[in-house]
Enzyme design. Structure first.
Site, PDB file in Angstrom:
ATOM      1  N   ARG A   1       4.998   8.208  12.926  1.00  0.00           N
ATOM      2  CA  ARG A   1       5.766   8.782  14.037  1.00  0.00           C
ATOM      3  C   ARG A   1       4.884   9.685  14.901  1.00  0.00           C
ATOM      4  NH1 ARG A   1      11.379   9.619  10.526  1.00  0.00           N
ATOM      5  NH2 ARG A   1      11.844   7.372  10.429  1.00  0.00           N
TER       6      ARG A   1
ATOM      7  N   SER B   1       2.216   4.411   6.662  1.00  0.00           N
ATOM      8  CA  SER B   1       1.270   5.467   7.018  1.00  0.00           C
ATOM      9  C   SER B   1       1.173   6.563   5.962  1.00  0.00           C
ATOM     10  CB  SER B   1       1.657   6.069   8.368  1.00  0.00           C
ATOM     11  OG  SER B   1       2.984   6.606   8.330  1.00  0.00           O
TER      12      SER B   1
ATOM     13  N   CYS C   1      16.638   3.501  17.357  1.00  0.00           N
ATOM     14  CA  CYS C   1      16.245   2.096  17.365  1.00  0.00           C
ATOM     15  C   CYS C   1      17.311   1.168  17.939  1.00  0.00           C
ATOM     16  CB  CYS C   1      15.910   1.650  15.946  1.00  0.00           C
ATOM     17  SG  CYS C   1      14.660   2.702  15.153  1.00  0.00           S
TER      18      CYS C   1
ATOM     19  N   CYS D   1      10.899  -3.042  18.301  1.00  0.00           N
ATOM     20  CA  CYS D   1      11.836  -1.940  18.122  1.00  0.00           C
ATOM     21  C   CYS D   1      12.000  -1.234  19.462  1.00  0.00           C
ATOM     22  CB  CYS D   1      11.342  -0.978  17.049  1.00  0.00           C
ATOM     23  SG  CYS D   1      12.677   0.084  16.387  1.00  0.00           S
TER      24      CYS D   1
ATOM     25  N   LYS E   1       9.579  -2.490   3.086  1.00  0.00           N
ATOM     26  CA  LYS E   1       8.866  -1.333   3.630  1.00  0.00           C
ATOM     27  C   LYS E   1       9.599  -0.053   3.236  1.00  0.00           C
ATOM     28  CE  LYS E   1       7.731   0.823   8.079  1.00  0.00           C
ATOM     29  NZ  LYS E   1       7.889   0.751   9.543  1.00  0.00           N
TER      30      LYS E   1
ATOM     31  N   LYS F   1      14.019  -2.218   4.769  1.00  0.00           N
ATOM     32  CA  LYS F   1      13.286  -1.065   5.284  1.00  0.00           C
ATOM     33  C   LYS F   1      14.077   0.185   4.926  1.00  0.00           C
ATOM     34  CE  LYS F   1      11.568   1.078   9.545  1.00  0.00           C
ATOM     35  NZ  LYS F   1      11.423   0.934  11.012  1.00  0.00           N
TER      36      LYS F   1
END
Length: 328
Positions: free
Chosen positions: A208, A278, A131, A121, A251, A198
Protein backbone atom coordinates in the site's frame (compact mmCIF):
# COMPACT_ATOMS: atom_id res chain seq x y z
CA UNK A 1 15.57 -51.51 14.15
CA UNK A 2 12.68 -52.60 11.99
CA UNK A 3 13.18 -52.40 8.21
CA UNK A 4 10.24 -50.01 7.82
CA UNK A 5 11.78 -47.56 10.28
CA UNK A 6 14.78 -46.74 8.09
CA UNK A 7 14.12 -43.71 5.85
CA UNK A 8 17.47 -41.94 5.77
CA UNK A 9 18.92 -44.20 3.11
CA UNK A 10 16.53 -42.59 0.66
CA UNK A 11 17.93 -39.09 1.08
CA UNK A 12 21.58 -39.59 2.03
CA UNK A 13 22.89 -37.94 -1.15
CA UNK A 14 22.16 -34.41 -2.50
CA UNK A 15 20.75 -35.85 -5.72
CA UNK A 16 18.51 -38.38 -4.00
CA UNK A 17 17.31 -35.61 -1.69
CA UNK A 18 16.17 -33.66 -4.75
CA UNK A 19 14.17 -36.70 -5.90
CA UNK A 20 11.98 -36.45 -2.81
CA UNK A 21 10.32 -33.31 -4.18
CA UNK A 22 7.14 -33.90 -6.16
CA UNK A 23 7.75 -30.61 -7.95
CA UNK A 24 10.89 -28.46 -8.28
CA UNK A 25 11.02 -24.67 -8.47
CA UNK A 26 11.92 -23.39 -11.94
CA UNK A 27 12.25 -19.92 -13.46
CA UNK A 28 9.05 -20.34 -15.44
CA UNK A 29 7.12 -20.66 -12.16
CA UNK A 30 8.10 -17.13 -11.07
CA UNK A 31 6.06 -14.00 -11.83
CA UNK A 32 7.61 -10.66 -10.86
CA UNK A 33 5.28 -7.93 -9.47
CA UNK A 34 6.33 -4.48 -10.66
CA UNK A 35 4.95 -1.02 -9.95
CA UNK A 36 4.38 1.32 -12.89
CA UNK A 37 3.89 5.03 -12.30
CA UNK A 38 2.61 7.73 -14.64
CA UNK A 39 5.90 9.61 -14.37
CA UNK A 40 7.68 8.28 -17.50
CA UNK A 41 11.24 8.68 -16.24
CA UNK A 42 10.65 7.64 -12.65
CA UNK A 43 12.77 5.27 -10.61
CA UNK A 44 11.65 5.73 -7.02
CA UNK A 45 12.85 3.34 -4.31
CA UNK A 46 10.21 2.04 -1.87
CA UNK A 47 11.64 2.17 1.68
CA UNK A 48 9.25 -0.38 3.18
CA UNK A 49 9.83 -2.80 0.28
CA UNK A 50 13.62 -3.21 0.11
CA UNK A 51 15.08 -3.51 -3.37
CA UNK A 52 11.81 -2.60 -5.11
CA UNK A 53 10.87 0.62 -6.87
CA UNK A 54 8.22 2.44 -8.84
CA UNK A 55 9.17 2.59 -12.51
CA UNK A 56 8.24 4.89 -15.35
CA UNK A 57 7.69 3.41 -18.81
CA UNK A 58 10.88 5.02 -20.15
CA UNK A 59 12.90 3.05 -17.59
CA UNK A 60 11.46 -0.38 -18.37
CA UNK A 61 14.04 -1.38 -20.95
CA UNK A 62 17.02 -0.86 -18.65
CA UNK A 63 15.14 -2.37 -15.71
CA UNK A 64 13.70 -5.48 -17.34
CA UNK A 65 16.31 -6.12 -20.02
CA UNK A 66 18.91 -7.74 -17.73
CA UNK A 67 16.21 -9.82 -16.01
CA UNK A 68 14.87 -11.10 -19.32
CA UNK A 69 18.44 -12.06 -20.26
CA UNK A 70 18.63 -14.09 -17.04
CA UNK A 71 15.42 -15.94 -17.81
CA UNK A 72 12.54 -13.79 -16.56
CA UNK A 73 9.38 -15.20 -18.14
CA UNK A 74 6.50 -13.20 -16.68
CA UNK A 75 5.57 -10.01 -14.85
CA UNK A 76 2.42 -8.64 -13.26
CA UNK A 77 1.85 -4.90 -13.50
CA UNK A 78 0.41 -2.64 -10.80
CA UNK A 79 -0.45 0.93 -11.73
CA UNK A 80 0.60 3.75 -9.44
CA UNK A 81 -1.05 6.94 -10.72
CA UNK A 82 0.48 10.09 -9.25
CA UNK A 83 -1.04 12.78 -11.46
CA UNK A 84 -4.55 11.64 -12.37
CA UNK A 85 -7.92 12.92 -11.19
CA UNK A 86 -9.35 10.13 -9.08
CA UNK A 87 -13.11 9.69 -8.66
CA UNK A 88 -15.61 7.38 -7.00
CA UNK A 89 -15.58 4.80 -9.81
CA UNK A 90 -11.88 4.70 -10.62
CA UNK A 91 -12.20 6.26 -14.07
CA UNK A 92 -8.41 6.56 -14.63
CA UNK A 93 -7.93 2.77 -14.30
CA UNK A 94 -8.51 2.17 -18.02
CA UNK A 95 -7.09 5.45 -19.31
CA UNK A 96 -5.36 4.52 -22.61
CA UNK A 97 -2.51 6.81 -21.61
CA UNK A 98 -2.39 5.58 -18.01
CA UNK A 99 0.55 3.68 -16.51
CA UNK A 100 -0.66 0.11 -16.98
CA UNK A 101 -1.83 0.32 -20.59
CA UNK A 102 1.23 2.37 -21.54
CA UNK A 103 3.50 -0.21 -19.91
CA UNK A 104 1.75 -3.14 -21.61
CA UNK A 105 2.31 -1.60 -25.02
CA UNK A 106 5.90 -0.71 -24.22
CA UNK A 107 6.79 -4.17 -22.90
CA UNK A 108 5.10 -5.92 -25.82
CA UNK A 109 7.36 -3.90 -28.13
CA UNK A 110 10.56 -4.30 -26.13
CA UNK A 111 10.21 -7.91 -25.02
CA UNK A 112 7.74 -9.76 -27.27
CA UNK A 113 8.24 -13.08 -25.47
CA UNK A 114 7.68 -11.75 -21.95
CA UNK A 115 4.32 -12.79 -20.50
CA UNK A 116 2.39 -9.81 -19.15
CA UNK A 117 -0.29 -10.06 -16.48
CA UNK A 118 -2.15 -7.00 -15.24
CA UNK A 119 -3.58 -6.67 -11.78
CA UNK A 120 -7.15 -5.41 -12.12
CA UNK A 121 -8.46 -3.30 -9.27
CA UNK A 122 -9.90 0.14 -8.63
CA UNK A 123 -8.32 1.07 -5.30
CA UNK A 124 -5.34 2.90 -6.80
CA UNK A 125 -7.70 5.00 -8.93
CA UNK A 126 -10.67 5.75 -6.67
CA UNK A 127 -10.93 8.86 -4.55
CA UNK A 128 -11.92 6.70 -1.57
CA UNK A 129 -9.21 4.04 -2.04
CA UNK A 130 -11.61 1.11 -2.03
CA UNK A 131 -11.90 -1.65 -4.61
CA UNK A 132 -15.51 -1.14 -5.71
CA UNK A 133 -18.38 1.27 -6.20
CA UNK A 134 -20.41 2.44 -3.21
CA UNK A 135 -24.11 2.85 -2.60
CA UNK A 136 -25.28 6.12 -1.02
CA UNK A 137 -25.39 4.40 2.39
CA UNK A 138 -21.68 3.57 2.17
CA UNK A 139 -21.99 -0.15 1.39
CA UNK A 140 -20.43 -1.83 -1.63
CA UNK A 141 -22.72 -1.95 -4.67
CA UNK A 142 -21.76 -5.32 -6.08
CA UNK A 143 -23.22 -5.34 -9.59
CA UNK A 144 -21.77 -2.01 -10.81
CA UNK A 145 -18.49 -2.84 -9.06
CA UNK A 146 -18.14 -6.10 -11.00
CA UNK A 147 -19.19 -4.34 -14.22
CA UNK A 148 -16.57 -1.63 -13.74
CA UNK A 149 -13.85 -4.18 -12.99
CA UNK A 150 -14.82 -6.02 -16.18
CA UNK A 151 -14.46 -2.80 -18.20
CA UNK A 152 -10.95 -2.31 -16.89
CA UNK A 153 -9.97 -5.94 -17.52
CA UNK A 154 -11.21 -5.72 -21.10
CA UNK A 155 -9.21 -2.53 -21.67
CA UNK A 156 -6.04 -4.29 -20.49
CA UNK A 157 -6.76 -7.27 -22.75
CA UNK A 158 -7.26 -4.94 -25.71
CA UNK A 159 -3.95 -3.23 -24.92
CA UNK A 160 -2.17 -6.57 -25.25
CA UNK A 161 -2.09 -8.12 -21.78
CA UNK A 162 -1.72 -11.89 -21.87
CA UNK A 163 -3.50 -12.20 -18.53
CA UNK A 164 -5.89 -10.13 -16.41
CA UNK A 165 -5.91 -10.73 -12.67
CA UNK A 166 -8.75 -9.16 -10.65
CA UNK A 167 -7.72 -8.62 -7.03
CA UNK A 168 -10.75 -6.64 -5.89
CA UNK A 169 -12.74 -9.53 -4.35
CA UNK A 170 -16.10 -8.23 -5.59
CA UNK A 171 -18.75 -10.95 -5.86
CA UNK A 172 -19.45 -11.91 -9.46
CA UNK A 173 -16.48 -10.21 -11.06
CA UNK A 174 -15.00 -13.39 -12.57
CA UNK A 175 -18.19 -14.14 -14.45
CA UNK A 176 -18.48 -10.50 -15.56
CA UNK A 177 -14.89 -10.41 -16.83
CA UNK A 178 -15.13 -13.76 -18.58
CA UNK A 179 -18.34 -12.66 -20.31
CA UNK A 180 -16.72 -9.39 -21.41
CA UNK A 181 -13.65 -11.20 -22.75
CA UNK A 182 -15.74 -13.72 -24.69
CA UNK A 183 -18.19 -11.18 -26.08
CA UNK A 184 -15.34 -9.00 -27.35
CA UNK A 185 -13.24 -11.73 -28.91
CA UNK A 186 -10.69 -12.19 -26.12
CA UNK A 187 -12.06 -15.33 -24.49
CA UNK A 188 -9.35 -17.46 -26.09
CA UNK A 189 -6.70 -14.72 -26.24
CA UNK A 190 -6.41 -13.56 -22.63
CA UNK A 191 -6.02 -15.65 -19.47
CA UNK A 192 -8.19 -14.88 -16.44
CA UNK A 193 -6.30 -15.37 -13.17
CA UNK A 194 -8.50 -14.88 -10.13
CA UNK A 195 -7.36 -13.76 -6.69
CA UNK A 196 -9.91 -16.28 -5.45
CA UNK A 197 -8.89 -16.56 -1.81
CA UNK A 198 -7.54 -13.13 -0.89
CA UNK A 199 -7.52 -12.58 2.84
CA UNK A 200 -7.82 -9.34 4.79
CA UNK A 201 -4.23 -9.54 5.95
CA UNK A 202 -1.87 -7.34 7.94
CA UNK A 203 0.84 -8.23 5.42
CA UNK A 204 -0.15 -5.71 2.72
CA UNK A 205 1.37 -2.62 4.34
CA UNK A 206 4.48 -2.22 2.14
CA UNK A 207 2.39 -2.77 -1.00
CA UNK A 208 0.00 0.00 0.00
CA UNK A 209 2.99 2.28 0.50
CA UNK A 210 4.23 1.33 -2.96
CA UNK A 211 0.91 1.68 -4.76
CA UNK A 212 -0.64 4.47 -2.71
CA UNK A 213 -3.71 2.30 -2.34
CA UNK A 214 -4.61 2.52 1.34
CA UNK A 215 -8.34 3.18 1.84
CA UNK A 216 -9.26 6.74 2.76
CA UNK A 217 -11.65 5.42 5.42
CA UNK A 218 -12.58 2.10 6.97
CA UNK A 219 -11.00 -1.15 5.81
CA UNK A 220 -11.59 -3.94 3.30
CA UNK A 221 -12.84 -6.60 5.67
CA UNK A 222 -16.31 -6.68 4.10
CA UNK A 223 -14.96 -7.99 0.79
CA UNK A 224 -11.56 -9.53 1.52
CA UNK A 225 -11.81 -12.82 3.40
CA UNK A 226 -11.46 -13.09 7.19
CA UNK A 227 -8.17 -14.84 8.05
CA UNK A 228 -9.99 -17.62 9.90
CA UNK A 229 -12.49 -18.27 7.08
CA UNK A 230 -11.30 -21.56 5.59
CA UNK A 231 -14.84 -22.47 4.52
CA UNK A 232 -15.38 -19.13 2.77
CA UNK A 233 -12.07 -19.56 0.96
CA UNK A 234 -13.12 -22.98 -0.28
CA UNK A 235 -16.47 -21.60 -1.46
CA UNK A 236 -14.77 -18.69 -3.23
CA UNK A 237 -12.38 -21.03 -5.04
CA UNK A 238 -15.21 -23.28 -6.23
CA UNK A 239 -17.26 -20.24 -7.30
CA UNK A 240 -14.43 -18.77 -9.36
CA UNK A 241 -13.76 -22.08 -11.07
CA UNK A 242 -17.44 -22.26 -11.99
CA UNK A 243 -17.45 -18.65 -13.23
CA UNK A 244 -14.60 -19.24 -15.68
CA UNK A 245 -11.28 -18.52 -13.97
CA UNK A 246 -8.33 -20.04 -15.82
CA UNK A 247 -5.91 -19.78 -12.87
CA UNK A 248 -6.73 -19.75 -9.16
CA UNK A 249 -4.68 -17.71 -6.68
CA UNK A 250 -4.32 -17.66 -2.90
CA UNK A 251 -3.02 -14.48 -1.23
CA UNK A 252 -1.04 -14.13 1.07
CA UNK A 253 0.89 -17.38 0.77
CA UNK A 254 2.88 -18.52 3.79
CA UNK A 255 0.17 -18.10 6.47
CA UNK A 256 -2.34 -19.85 4.17
CA UNK A 257 -0.54 -22.98 3.01
CA UNK A 258 -3.53 -25.03 4.17
CA UNK A 259 -5.77 -23.03 1.83
CA UNK A 260 -3.30 -23.53 -1.02
CA UNK A 261 -3.46 -27.24 -0.38
CA UNK A 262 -7.27 -27.10 -0.36
CA UNK A 263 -7.24 -25.12 -3.60
CA UNK A 264 -5.09 -27.78 -5.23
CA UNK A 265 -7.76 -30.34 -4.42
CA UNK A 266 -10.77 -28.15 -5.25
CA UNK A 267 -9.33 -26.92 -8.56
CA UNK A 268 -7.19 -29.91 -9.44
CA UNK A 269 -7.35 -29.25 -13.18
CA UNK A 270 -6.33 -25.58 -12.91
CA UNK A 271 -2.92 -23.97 -12.50
CA UNK A 272 -2.58 -22.74 -8.94
CA UNK A 273 -0.87 -19.46 -8.07
CA UNK A 274 0.02 -17.81 -4.80
CA UNK A 275 1.31 -14.35 -3.98
CA UNK A 276 4.20 -14.02 -1.55
CA UNK A 277 3.01 -10.56 -0.61
CA UNK A 278 4.97 -7.46 0.33
CA UNK A 279 4.87 -8.07 4.07
CA UNK A 280 6.05 -11.67 3.68
CA UNK A 281 8.95 -10.51 1.52
CA UNK A 282 9.83 -7.66 3.89
CA UNK A 283 9.83 -10.00 6.89
CA UNK A 284 12.23 -12.42 5.22
CA UNK A 285 14.56 -9.57 4.25
CA UNK A 286 14.38 -8.00 7.72
CA UNK A 287 15.18 -11.30 9.42
CA UNK A 288 18.18 -11.85 7.20
CA UNK A 289 19.45 -8.32 7.84
CA UNK A 290 19.11 -8.93 11.57
CA UNK A 291 21.24 -12.07 11.26
CA UNK A 292 18.42 -14.45 12.14
CA UNK A 293 19.05 -16.58 9.04
CA UNK A 294 20.63 -16.55 5.60
CA UNK A 295 18.50 -14.68 3.04
CA UNK A 296 18.85 -17.18 0.21
CA UNK A 297 18.18 -20.16 2.46
CA UNK A 298 15.03 -18.64 3.91
CA UNK A 299 13.77 -17.36 0.56
CA UNK A 300 14.03 -20.88 -0.85
CA UNK A 301 12.45 -22.43 2.24
CA UNK A 302 9.41 -20.16 2.07
CA UNK A 303 8.85 -20.43 -1.67
CA UNK A 304 9.48 -24.17 -1.77
CA UNK A 305 6.82 -24.59 0.92
CA UNK A 306 4.36 -22.98 -1.49
CA UNK A 307 5.44 -25.31 -4.27
CA UNK A 308 5.12 -28.26 -1.90
CA UNK A 309 1.58 -27.17 -1.00
CA UNK A 310 0.65 -27.33 -4.68
CA UNK A 311 1.47 -24.05 -6.42
CA UNK A 312 2.70 -23.97 -9.99
CA UNK A 313 3.02 -20.18 -10.16
CA UNK A 314 4.60 -17.96 -7.49
CA UNK A 315 4.27 -14.16 -7.50
CA UNK A 316 7.28 -12.96 -5.55
CA UNK A 317 9.50 -9.91 -5.19
CA UNK A 318 12.41 -12.33 -4.86
CA UNK A 319 12.15 -13.16 -8.56
CA UNK A 320 15.34 -11.27 -9.59
CA UNK A 321 17.34 -13.09 -6.91
CA UNK A 322 15.88 -16.47 -7.85
CA UNK A 323 16.91 -15.90 -11.47
CA UNK A 324 20.51 -15.87 -10.20
CA UNK A 325 20.14 -18.46 -7.46
CA UNK A 326 18.56 -21.05 -9.75
CA UNK A 327 21.63 -20.87 -12.00
CA UNK A 328 24.06 -21.60 -9.19
Amino acid sequence: MDISSVLQGGYQHPLSRSWQAQRTLTKSMLMYPIFITDEPDAHVEIPSLPGQARWGVNKLEEFLGPLVQKGLRSVILFGVPMHCQKDDRGSPADDPNGPVISAVRKIRTLFPDLYIACDVCLCEYTSHGHCGVFRPDGSIDTAPSAARIAEVALAYARAGAHCVAPSDMMDGRIKAIKRALIDNGYGNRCTLMSYSAKFASALYGPFRDAAGSAPAFGDRKCYQLPPTAKGLARRAIKRDVAEGADIIMVKPALPYLDVIQDAKQLAEDHPLACYQVSGEYAMVVAGARAGVYDLKTMAFETVESMVRAGCTLILTYFTPEFLDWLDE
